[in-house]
Enzyme design. Structure first.
Site, PDB file in Angstrom:
ATOM      1  N   HIS A   1      87.936  50.990  57.647  1.00 37.27           N
ATOM      2  CA  HIS A   1      87.167  49.965  56.946  1.00 37.27           C
ATOM      3  C   HIS A   1      87.861  49.687  55.619  1.00 37.27           C
ATOM      4  CE1 HIS A   1      83.664  50.278  59.697  1.00 37.27           C
ATOM      5  NE2 HIS A   1      84.037  51.544  59.772  1.00 37.27           N
TER       6      HIS A   1
ATOM      7  N   HIS B   1      87.433  56.657  59.795  1.00 33.90           N
ATOM      8  CA  HIS B   1      86.434  57.409  60.557  1.00 33.90           C
ATOM      9  C   HIS B   1      87.047  57.936  61.852  1.00 33.90           C
ATOM     10  CE1 HIS B   1      83.064  54.798  58.552  1.00 33.90           C
ATOM     11  NE2 HIS B   1      83.502  55.773  57.762  1.00 33.90           N
TER      12      HIS B   1
ATOM     13  N   GLU C   1      83.162  52.444  52.974  1.00 31.95           N
ATOM     14  CA  GLU C   1      81.750  52.260  53.316  1.00 31.95           C
ATOM     15  C   GLU C   1      80.869  53.192  52.485  1.00 31.95           C
ATOM     16  OE1 GLU C   1      81.107  50.126  57.279  1.00 31.95           O
ATOM     17  OE2 GLU C   1      81.421  52.239  57.767  1.00 31.95           O
TER      18      GLU C   1
ATOM     19  N   HIS D   1      88.983  54.585  63.502  1.00 31.17           N
ATOM     20  CA  HIS D   1      89.069  53.202  63.018  1.00 31.17           C
ATOM     21  C   HIS D   1      88.957  53.212  61.498  1.00 31.17           C
ATOM     22  CE1 HIS D   1      84.703  53.911  63.548  1.00 31.17           C
ATOM     23  NE2 HIS D   1      84.627  53.210  62.416  1.00 31.17           N
TER      24      HIS D   1
ATOM     25  N   THR E   1      77.724  52.682  61.689  1.00 27.82           N
ATOM     26  CA  THR E   1      77.676  51.657  60.640  1.00 27.82           C
ATOM     27  C   THR E   1      77.853  50.243  61.198  1.00 27.82           C
ATOM     28  OG1 THR E   1      80.046  51.861  60.172  1.00 27.82           O
ATOM     29  CG2 THR E   1      78.549  53.296  58.936  1.00 27.82           C
ATOM     30  N   THR E   2      77.858  50.127  62.518  1.00 23.79           N
ATOM     31  CA  THR E   2      77.875  48.830  63.195  1.00 23.79           C
ATOM     32  C   THR E   2      76.854  48.884  64.323  1.00 23.79           C
ATOM     33  OG1 THR E   2      79.658  49.569  64.664  1.00 23.79           O
ATOM     34  CG2 THR E   2      80.304  48.356  62.679  1.00 23.79           C
TER      35      THR E   2
ATOM     36  N   HIS F   1      86.676  43.408  64.550  1.00 27.19           N
ATOM     37  CA  HIS F   1      86.000  43.861  63.336  1.00 27.19           C
ATOM     38  C   HIS F   1      86.674  45.070  62.698  1.00 27.19           C
ATOM     39  CE1 HIS F   1      84.038  47.075  65.677  1.00 27.19           C
ATOM     40  NE2 HIS F   1      83.819  46.155  66.596  1.00 27.19           N
TER      41      HIS F   1
END
Length: 351
Positions: free
Chosen positions: A115, A138, A125, A113, A219-220, A87
């Site tokens: 996004h 992040h 995000e 990581h 956020t996950t 992901h």
């Protein structure tokens, strides 16, 4: 006077309409995200992330000092693990890296990581005034007193995440090539590669004193609401080619391109959003040691502008009315008194 009145009316109308226009982007639904709350109840909590940061509603907090990090300059001998976890792309970080100021306690690094979007879709995000950026990074840290990320993530003050936005510039960002040029080595989900250590601080924005701060969540899943978020104002420049590599290199377990891995913004639910910098902004300042009212209860910038221009308009209108009344009164007095004429008879009779 009339010219001044017109000018103030124009300023009042402008203040009411002066809002930023978001860049066009696609809000796509992401497979599986709507079902998170079925297995992870916290994902429908009242303090979820990411959020849309409305700048005019932020609260200036002068106690927010610049972020200071230590141990970020890693020697090449320290091998770091870059992985495709299905992901996102994740870089594991040693806990010798830490945030030593800018937060209420010391936080140690765990991983970073990214996004991003898909195709032409922008993929950050968080958004600022509803503007979404191409991508977001992040840097995840845990409170040192808890000893590990797994232990800290369930504590109220357990996590601190530094977030920054990407923008596309004309040149490659050589510091990010440590990551982007290795993406082709971790194409398949679950694959990993070791890369030599480097100065991780170069991945952060240069200005670490200008940021937004709020309390939120992962956020996950499991969406724990234990994150102290720091979102930097300054962006990170990368090239179009680097962004393309990020969007197109990784694949999921079903051999689909890993993309659009951002979560939609979540309701703020009256949480305060603080800001460390006053430049170019008008805020209500948070008193040290004082309580702050939540979103909607405090005097905001838009309301303050309306009050200021309303007062100016009222004073100007009153002055204009008094001026008109005074002029009419003076004309009436002159009329009642009549013209001042001195009569002089002619010296000779007219023929």
């Amino acid at each position: 006077m009339q010219r001044l009145l017109v000018l103030l009316l124009v300023q009042l109308l402008y203040a009411g309409k002066c809002t930023s226009t978001p860049a066009p982007h696609h809000e796509e639904k992401h497979k599986g995200k709507e079902a998170w709350s079925k297995d992870y109840k916290l994902c429908e909590g009242h303090a979820q992330s990411p959020i849309n940061i409305v700048v005019r509603k932020t609260l200036l907090k002068t106690s927010l000092v610049p972020i200071t990090v230590e141990g970020y300059n890693l020697p090449e001998a320290d091998l770091l693990t870059l992985s495709n976890n299905g992901h996102t792309v994740q870089l594991s970080l040693p806990d010798t890296m830490s945030i030593t100021s800018g937060l209420s306690q010391t936080y140690r690094a765990a991983q970073l990581h990214l996004h991003w979007g898909c195709g032409d879709t922008l993929g950050s995000e968080h958004t600022v005034d509803s503007t979404r950026y191409p991508a977001e990074i992040h840097f995840v840290h845990f409170a040192a007193k808890y000893g590990s990320l797994q232990e800290a993530m369930h504590k109220d003050d357990g996590l601190a995440v530094l977030g920054a936005f990407f923008e596309v510039g004309p040149q490659e960002n050589e510091h990010y090539n440590h990551i982007f040029k290795k993406l082709e080595d971790i194409t398949e989900e679950g694959s990993k590669v070791s890369i030599p250590g480097f100065d991780i601080k170069n991945l952060l924005p240069r200005q670490l004193g200008h940021y937004f701060r709020y309390s939120g969540s992962l956020t996950t899943p499991p969406c724990d609401q234990t994150v102290n978020w720091t979102i930097f104002k300054d962006t990170i420049q990368i090239s179009q080619l680097q962004l393309h590599r990020l969007k197109s290199s990784l694949r999921t377990s079903d051999n689909q391109i890993l993309s659009c891995n951002y979560r939609d913004v979540q309701p703020l639910n009256r949480r305060p959003v603080f800001v460390s910098f006053p430049e170019g902004l008008l805020h209500r300042e948070v008193p040290e040691g004082g309580s702050t009212k939540s979103d909607g209860d405090s005097v905001r910038t838009g309301d303050l502008l309306a009050i200021i221009f309303g007062i100016l308009f009222g004073c100007t209108a009153l002055a204009f009315v008094l001026y008109v009344i005074k002029q009419k009164k003076r004309q009436r007095l002159n009329t009642e008194r009549g013209p001042k004429v001195i009569y002089k008879p002619t010296a000779t009779a007219e023929a």
